[in-house]
Design a protein around this motif. Structure first.
Motif, PDB file in Angstrom:
ATOM      1  N   ARG A 191     -45.466 -35.461   6.431  1.00 34.26           N
ATOM      2  CA  ARG A 191     -46.409 -35.987   5.445  1.00 34.26           C
ATOM      3  C   ARG A 191     -45.645 -36.702   4.337  1.00 34.26           C
ATOM      4  O   ARG A 191     -44.847 -36.105   3.636  1.00 34.26           O
ATOM      5  CB  ARG A 191     -47.262 -34.858   4.868  1.00 34.26           C
ATOM      6  CG  ARG A 191     -48.117 -34.145   5.901  1.00 34.26           C
ATOM      7  CD  ARG A 191     -48.924 -33.036   5.243  1.00 34.26           C
ATOM      8  NE  ARG A 191     -49.822 -32.382   6.172  1.00 34.26           N
ATOM      9  CZ  ARG A 191     -49.500 -31.363   6.961  1.00 34.26           C
ATOM     10  NH1 ARG A 191     -48.252 -30.886   6.912  1.00 34.26           N
ATOM     11  NH2 ARG A 191     -50.370 -30.829   7.778  1.00 34.26           N
ATOM     12  N   ARG A 192     -45.947 -37.981   4.154  1.00 27.68           N
ATOM     13  CA  ARG A 192     -45.210 -38.786   3.185  1.00 27.68           C
ATOM     14  C   ARG A 192     -45.436 -38.308   1.756  1.00 27.68           C
ATOM     15  O   ARG A 192     -44.529 -38.399   0.928  1.00 27.68           O
ATOM     16  CB  ARG A 192     -45.617 -40.259   3.312  1.00 27.68           C
ATOM     17  CG  ARG A 192     -45.165 -40.911   4.606  1.00 27.68           C
ATOM     18  CD  ARG A 192     -45.611 -42.364   4.664  1.00 27.68           C
ATOM     19  NE  ARG A 192     -45.060 -43.137   3.561  1.00 27.68           N
ATOM     20  CZ  ARG A 192     -43.869 -43.718   3.572  1.00 27.68           C
ATOM     21  NH1 ARG A 192     -43.086 -43.599   4.635  1.00 27.68           N
ATOM     22  NH2 ARG A 192     -43.454 -44.414   2.546  1.00 27.68           N
ATOM     23  N   TRP A 193     -46.620 -37.797   1.461  1.00 31.91           N
ATOM     24  CA  TRP A 193     -46.899 -37.367   0.089  1.00 31.91           C
ATOM     25  C   TRP A 193     -46.124 -36.099  -0.278  1.00 31.91           C
ATOM     26  O   TRP A 193     -46.026 -35.739  -1.456  1.00 31.91           O
ATOM     27  CB  TRP A 193     -48.399 -37.139  -0.103  1.00 31.91           C
ATOM     28  CG  TRP A 193     -48.990 -36.053   0.754  1.00 31.91           C
ATOM     29  CD1 TRP A 193     -49.471 -36.184   2.024  1.00 31.91           C
ATOM     30  CD2 TRP A 193     -49.158 -34.680   0.408  1.00 31.91           C
ATOM     31  NE1 TRP A 193     -49.921 -34.977   2.499  1.00 31.91           N
ATOM     32  CE2 TRP A 193     -49.752 -34.038   1.527  1.00 31.91           C
ATOM     33  CE3 TRP A 193     -48.877 -33.921  -0.730  1.00 31.91           C
ATOM     34  CZ2 TRP A 193     -50.062 -32.672   1.522  1.00 31.91           C
ATOM     35  CZ3 TRP A 193     -49.186 -32.574  -0.729  1.00 31.91           C
ATOM     36  CH2 TRP A 193     -49.771 -31.962   0.386  1.00 31.91           C
ATOM     37  N   MET A 210     -41.759 -37.809   0.225  1.00 36.28           N
ATOM     38  CA  MET A 210     -41.306 -38.920  -0.606  1.00 36.28           C
ATOM     39  C   MET A 210     -40.974 -38.502  -2.043  1.00 36.28           C
ATOM     40  O   MET A 210     -39.952 -38.953  -2.589  1.00 36.28           O
ATOM     41  CB  MET A 210     -42.345 -40.036  -0.591  1.00 36.28           C
ATOM     42  CG  MET A 210     -42.443 -40.770   0.749  1.00 36.28           C
ATOM     43  SD  MET A 210     -40.826 -41.317   1.375  1.00 36.28           S
ATOM     44  CE  MET A 210     -40.350 -42.501   0.116  1.00 36.28           C
ATOM     45  N   PRO A 211     -41.783 -37.666  -2.715  1.00 36.65           N
ATOM     46  CA  PRO A 211     -41.365 -37.215  -4.056  1.00 36.65           C
ATOM     47  C   PRO A 211     -40.053 -36.438  -4.033  1.00 36.65           C
ATOM     48  O   PRO A 211     -39.233 -36.571  -4.956  1.00 36.65           O
ATOM     49  CB  PRO A 211     -42.535 -36.326  -4.504  1.00 36.65           C
ATOM     50  CG  PRO A 211     -43.701 -36.802  -3.715  1.00 36.65           C
ATOM     51  CD  PRO A 211     -43.145 -37.216  -2.396  1.00 36.65           C
ATOM     52  N   ILE A 212     -39.838 -35.626  -2.984  1.00 36.25           N
ATOM     53  CA  ILE A 212     -38.590 -34.879  -2.874  1.00 36.25           C
ATOM     54  C   ILE A 212     -37.419 -35.834  -2.647  1.00 36.25           C
ATOM     55  O   ILE A 212     -36.340 -35.675  -3.236  1.00 36.25           O
ATOM     56  CB  ILE A 212     -38.682 -33.844  -1.743  1.00 36.25           C
ATOM     57  CG1 ILE A 212     -39.808 -32.850  -2.021  1.00 36.25           C
ATOM     58  CG2 ILE A 212     -37.355 -33.112  -1.568  1.00 36.25           C
ATOM     59  CD1 ILE A 212     -40.043 -31.874  -0.896  1.00 36.25           C
ATOM     60  N   PHE A 213     -37.640 -36.844  -1.796  1.00 40.56           N
ATOM     61  CA  PHE A 213     -36.607 -37.850  -1.564  1.00 40.56           C
ATOM     62  C   PHE A 213     -36.266 -38.584  -2.856  1.00 40.56           C
ATOM     63  O   PHE A 213     -35.087 -38.818  -3.165  1.00 40.56           O
ATOM     64  CB  PHE A 213     -37.065 -38.840  -0.498  1.00 40.56           C
ATOM     65  CG  PHE A 213     -36.183 -40.054  -0.399  1.00 40.56           C
ATOM     66  CD1 PHE A 213     -34.952 -39.984   0.249  1.00 40.56           C
ATOM     67  CD2 PHE A 213     -36.571 -41.258  -0.961  1.00 40.56           C
ATOM     68  CE1 PHE A 213     -34.129 -41.094   0.331  1.00 40.56           C
ATOM     69  CE2 PHE A 213     -35.752 -42.374  -0.884  1.00 40.56           C
ATOM     70  CZ  PHE A 213     -34.529 -42.294  -0.233  1.00 40.56           C
ATOM     71  N   PHE A 214     -37.282 -38.935  -3.641  1.00 39.88           N
ATOM     72  CA  PHE A 214     -37.050 -39.640  -4.906  1.00 39.88           C
ATOM     73  C   PHE A 214     -36.262 -38.763  -5.880  1.00 39.88           C
ATOM     74  O   PHE A 214     -35.349 -39.233  -6.564  1.00 39.88           O
ATOM     75  CB  PHE A 214     -38.393 -40.051  -5.524  1.00 39.88           C
ATOM     76  CG  PHE A 214     -38.260 -40.770  -6.832  1.00 39.88           C
ATOM     77  CD1 PHE A 214     -37.854 -42.093  -6.879  1.00 39.88           C
ATOM     78  CD2 PHE A 214     -38.545 -40.122  -8.030  1.00 39.88           C
ATOM     79  CE1 PHE A 214     -37.718 -42.766  -8.093  1.00 39.88           C
ATOM     80  CE2 PHE A 214     -38.426 -40.783  -9.248  1.00 39.88           C
ATOM     81  CZ  PHE A 214     -38.003 -42.106  -9.275  1.00 39.88           C
ATOM     82  N   TYR A 215     -36.617 -37.485  -5.937  1.00 39.95           N
ATOM     83  CA  TYR A 215     -35.906 -36.556  -6.823  1.00 39.95           C
ATOM     84  C   TYR A 215     -34.437 -36.442  -6.434  1.00 39.95           C
ATOM     85  O   TYR A 215     -33.537 -36.541  -7.295  1.00 39.95           O
ATOM     86  CB  TYR A 215     -36.592 -35.192  -6.776  1.00 39.95           C
ATOM     87  CG  TYR A 215     -35.712 -34.033  -7.153  1.00 39.95           C
ATOM     88  CD1 TYR A 215     -35.252 -33.866  -8.457  1.00 39.95           C
ATOM     89  CD2 TYR A 215     -35.329 -33.090  -6.196  1.00 39.95           C
ATOM     90  CE1 TYR A 215     -34.426 -32.800  -8.786  1.00 39.95           C
ATOM     91  CE2 TYR A 215     -34.516 -32.022  -6.524  1.00 39.95           C
ATOM     92  CZ  TYR A 215     -34.066 -31.887  -7.820  1.00 39.95           C
ATOM     93  OH  TYR A 215     -33.253 -30.842  -8.148  1.00 39.95           O
TER      94      TYR A 215
END
Length: 243
Positions: free
Chosen positions: A59-61, A64-69
């Motif tokens: 799930r991208r949602w 993706m926030p974890i990847f950005f962090y």
């Protein structure tokens, strides 16, 4: 033995750097450094496990926030992160009127937050890579036994991933120990801060910082020995059978 003690006493008498007074500062700095690094690693490790699992989500949602962090905290210097948290928290409106200010007004807690967030980002990527490297046969065998996803992660994937991640995580622990030297820039009396104090007081930079370097070296060797021991115990099944 008596002659050795006499030689040590003579050395201490000739060198004003290593007095009981200055050694107490080094002792305080060592305690602060160990506390800061240990607590940061514990908090970062606890946070990294669920983040590493979420990092591999489809799930991208979630991922993706974890990847950005992890991208931000691994892509920017720890010193900059420490400055932003230590000085930036003052500008949060109303923060000084809350109970959090009791913790945030002291430099140790902002440094702990910065170090924890930084090591959590690196540890997340280490564990994420180890989880991805889990042999497919182990996962298929767990599914064949009818294990739920949570049970499979707890009993099969995470223990196996932890063993594979151990060498890389050992390097992260050593990195955090060495990186903790920047804590002195926000007035924390760690090992480097103690060396700066002794240097400013006695104008002896080589003695002050070489002594601290020797302490860091001893701590690094202790960490290396600990992780070599853990690798030997936990990865013994990977060694080829003798004979």
């Amino acid at each position: 033995m008596d002659s050795l003690l006499a030689s040590i006493e003579a050395l201490l008498a000739d060198n004003t750097i290593f007095t009981l007074d200055t050694l107490s500062y080094y002792g305080e700095g060592l305690t602060t450094t160990v506390q800061l690094v240990f607590l940061s690693l514990i908090v970062g490790l606890i946070a990294a496990v669920p983040l590493a699992i979420g990092r591999g989500s489809k799930r991208r949602w979630i991922k993706m926030p974890i990847f950005f962090y992890t991208y931000v905290f691994r892509g920017t210097p720890l010193l900059v992160q420490l400055y932003l948290i230590y000085y930036g928290v003052v500008f949060v409106e109303g923060i000084q009127d809350t109970w959090l200010w009791v913790l945030l007004e002291k430099p140790f807690f902002p440094a702990l937050v910065a170090f924890s967030l930084n090591t959590a980002a690196y540890t997340t990527e280490i564990f994420h890579g180890a989880i991805k490297a889990t042999p497919r046969g182990e996962i298929e065998a767990a599914r064949a036994y009818g294990m739920r996803y949570s049970l499979m992660m707890r009993r099969i994937v995470l223990p196996s991933a932890f063993r594979r991640a151990l060498p890389a995580y050992g390097n992260e622990v050593i990195f955090m120990l060495h990186a903790s030297a920047i804590a002195s820039v926000v007035t924390i009396m760690d090992l480097t801060g103690a060396a700066r104090f002794v240097y400013a007081r006695y104008y002896a930079p080589f003695d002050a910082f070489l002594f601290v370097a020797a302490i860091y070296l001893c701590l690094t060797f202790a960490i290396l020995y600990l992780f070599r021991y853990l690798e030997k115990r936990l990865l013994a099944h990977l060694k080829p059978a003798s004979g």
